[in-house]
Scaffold this active site. Structure first.
Site, PDB file in Angstrom:
ATOM      1  CD  GLU A 145       3.995   0.923  -8.593  1.00  0.00           C
ATOM      2  OE1 GLU A 145       5.025   0.397  -8.123  1.00  0.00           O
ATOM      3  OE2 GLU A 145       3.975   1.567  -9.658  1.00  0.00           O
ATOM      4  CB  ALA A 170      -0.907   0.014   1.231  1.00  0.00           C
ATOM      5  CB  CYS A 175      -4.141   6.652   3.632  1.00  0.00           C
ATOM      6  SG  CYS A 175      -2.413   6.203   3.400  1.00  0.00           S
ATOM      7  CB  SER A 189       5.084   6.606  -2.388  1.00  0.00           C
ATOM      8  OG  SER A 189       4.449   6.291  -1.175  1.00  0.00           O
ATOM      9  CD  GLU A 248       8.014   9.031   0.024  1.00  0.00           C
ATOM     10  OE1 GLU A 248       8.824   8.229  -0.389  1.00  0.00           O
ATOM     11  OE2 GLU A 248       6.824   8.705   0.273  1.00  0.00           O
TER      12      GLU A 248
END
Ligand code: HEM
Length: 434
Positions: free
Chosen positions: A253, A250, A361, A255, A370
């Site tokens: 991919e 989760a 999430c 991100s 990030e």
């Protein structure tokens, strides 16, 4: 059609419906670059049932309500239609409902809190700078391979305590497994053999790593998952294994997709890129706007537990609600002029890119941090970045939709020691260096 991180197995469902005509344009890989005209049409028609057992939900208010509705289940295998291939899988909490979900998630959140996300900022900055600098030396970057793929993988490995030297192995498994997040419409059923093998590889890998970490008292998430206890509840080994697989699946991919979409949006909107460069404090707002404007997880699903209605659509127990999050985030009722990329927006409501309600999430804080750092570094370190003509290609993925390749030319790289001109690049005059 679900945000089914964590994997499904091979059995192809017998009762999978054929693709309704109105989805054909959306699912056609040729239209990956701009699905929004079709999504707009689906949103205007929604909520509606293209066939029995399936309800398309694409308006913001309806998606938000379904995500928060306790009568809507995240246990996709309870659906009348077998849209999600059935079979054994690791029991991750993405597919659980309260109260079981609440207990399980609380333990994982507790373990996450011990490994403070904000504390990762210096490592993200260091890693992203190194990746950008290495790639920039060649005079151009391929954003996905050079930055968007390796950065979140390094971070998740670091968070979980996966040894650095194993990251290529995990990257390969993760890419193969991301196929399992795709809706089954219009493609052969079940999980591919490749994805099944990748899943088996990940499971064995984490099983061994969990065993190794037991009793070591390190400051990593696997150790915290092993040690955490609340109100007498603990996670058993199967839960911890499932959580590791879920976090990798989760968190990686998604991100990659988010970073790719973000860089692309900035390069295509030079006015917004200039605005960000002039005021880096706008980075967190730019992150939110990318999540809204080009939503990385385009869809998820819920299964109705009881009779009800969404707008004019009847809902029966077992019906699958397909929630088109990417369409909801472009709903003009909530976001005026929704097709405009505007990093200075102050929206009336928050986007649904990370869903809402009990399954909101868990990695949202990490993903936001990030990307904010990536945008800041991308804006300050690279000299005159621009999209190369013909340098953009999309992944086939319909759900995790984003660039597979994103080639960016630059004139140089700014390090604390000064600007390094990229090799083979004509010296840019100073007016160019921005
Ligand atoms: C980068 C962008 C990301 C996006 C767009 C995203 C999106 C989402 C969405 C839409 C859901 C809800 C699915 C549903 O309810 O059906 C979700 C759940 C989840 N995400 Fe993310 N995610 C991202 C990054 C991450 C990261 C970095 C992590 C972990 C390190 C992560 C871990 C999770 C977990 C564990 C859940 C399940 C929560 C639950 O079921 O209670 N995500 N994510």
């Amino acid at each position: 059609m679900s945000g089914t991180a964590g994997g499904n197995e091979d059995s192809a469902p017998k009762d999978r419906p054929s693709l309704p005509d109105e989805f054909a344009e959306l699912t056609d890989p040729k239209n990956r670059e701009d699905p929004y005209p079709f999504l707009d049409e689906l949103r205007e028609r929604s909520p509606y049932a293209p066939f029995e057992g399936l309800v398309v939900v694409a308006r913001y208010a309806d998606c938000s309500a379904v995500l928060r509705d306790p009568s809507m289940s995240a246990a996709r295998d309870k659906a009348t239609l077998a849209l999600t291939p059935r079979g054994p899988r690791t029991r991750n909490f993405l597919h659980l409902d309260p109260p079981e979900h609440t207990r399980y998630r609380r333990l994982v959140t507790g373990a996450f809190a011990r490994r403070k996300v904000a504390g990762l900022a210096p490592r993200i900055r260091e890693s992203a700078t190194e990746l950008l600098e290495t790639a920039a030396a060649a005079g151009s970057l391929e954003i996905i391979e050079d930055l968007a793929n390796p950065l979140p993988l390094r971070l998740i490995c670091e968070l979980l305590g996966v040894p650095f030297e194993d990251r290529d192995l995990l990257q390969d498994w993760s890419a193969k497994l991301s196929q399992a997040l795709e809706p089954p419409f219009g493609q052969p059923g079940g999980m591919s053999r490749e994805a099944s093998r990748a899943r088996a590889g990940i499971v064995t890998y984490f099983r061994d790593l969990i065993e190794e970490r037991r009793g070591e008292h390190r400051d990593d998430l696997i150790t915290h998952l092993l040690e955490i206890e609340e109100d007498g509840h603990r996670l058993d080994d199967a839960d911890i294994l499932a959580t590791c697989v879920l976090l990798l699946n989760a968190g990686h991919e998604t991100s990659v997709t988010l970073i790719g979409n973000a860089i692309l949006a900035l390069l295509r909107h030079p006015d917004q890129f200039d605005r960000l460069r002039a005021d880096l404090a706008l980075a967190p707002a730019a992150v939110e706007e990318v999540l809204r404007y080009d939503t990385p997880v385009q869809m998820t699903s819920r299964v109705a537990r009881q009779h009800g209605r969404i707008g004019s659509a009847d809902v029966r127990p077992g019906d699958t609600m397909v929630l088109l999050l990417g369409a909801a985030n472009r709903d003009p009722e909530v976001f005026p002029d929704p097709g405009r990329f505007d990093i200075g927006r102050s929206p009336a409501a928050s986007h649904l890119a990370f869903a809402a309600g009990p399954h909101f999430c868990l990695g949202a804080g990490l993903a936001r941090l990030e990307l904010a750092i990536v945008l800041e570094l991308f804006s300050t370190l690279l000299v005159r970045p621009r999209l190369r003509s013909g340098g953009l290609a999309y992944k086939r993925n319909l759900n995790l939709r984003g660039p597979a390749r994103l080639l960016v030319d630059i004139d140089g790289f700014r390090s604390p020691g000064g600007v390094h001109r990229a090799e083979g690049v004509r010296s840019a005059d100073d007016a160019h260096v921005r």
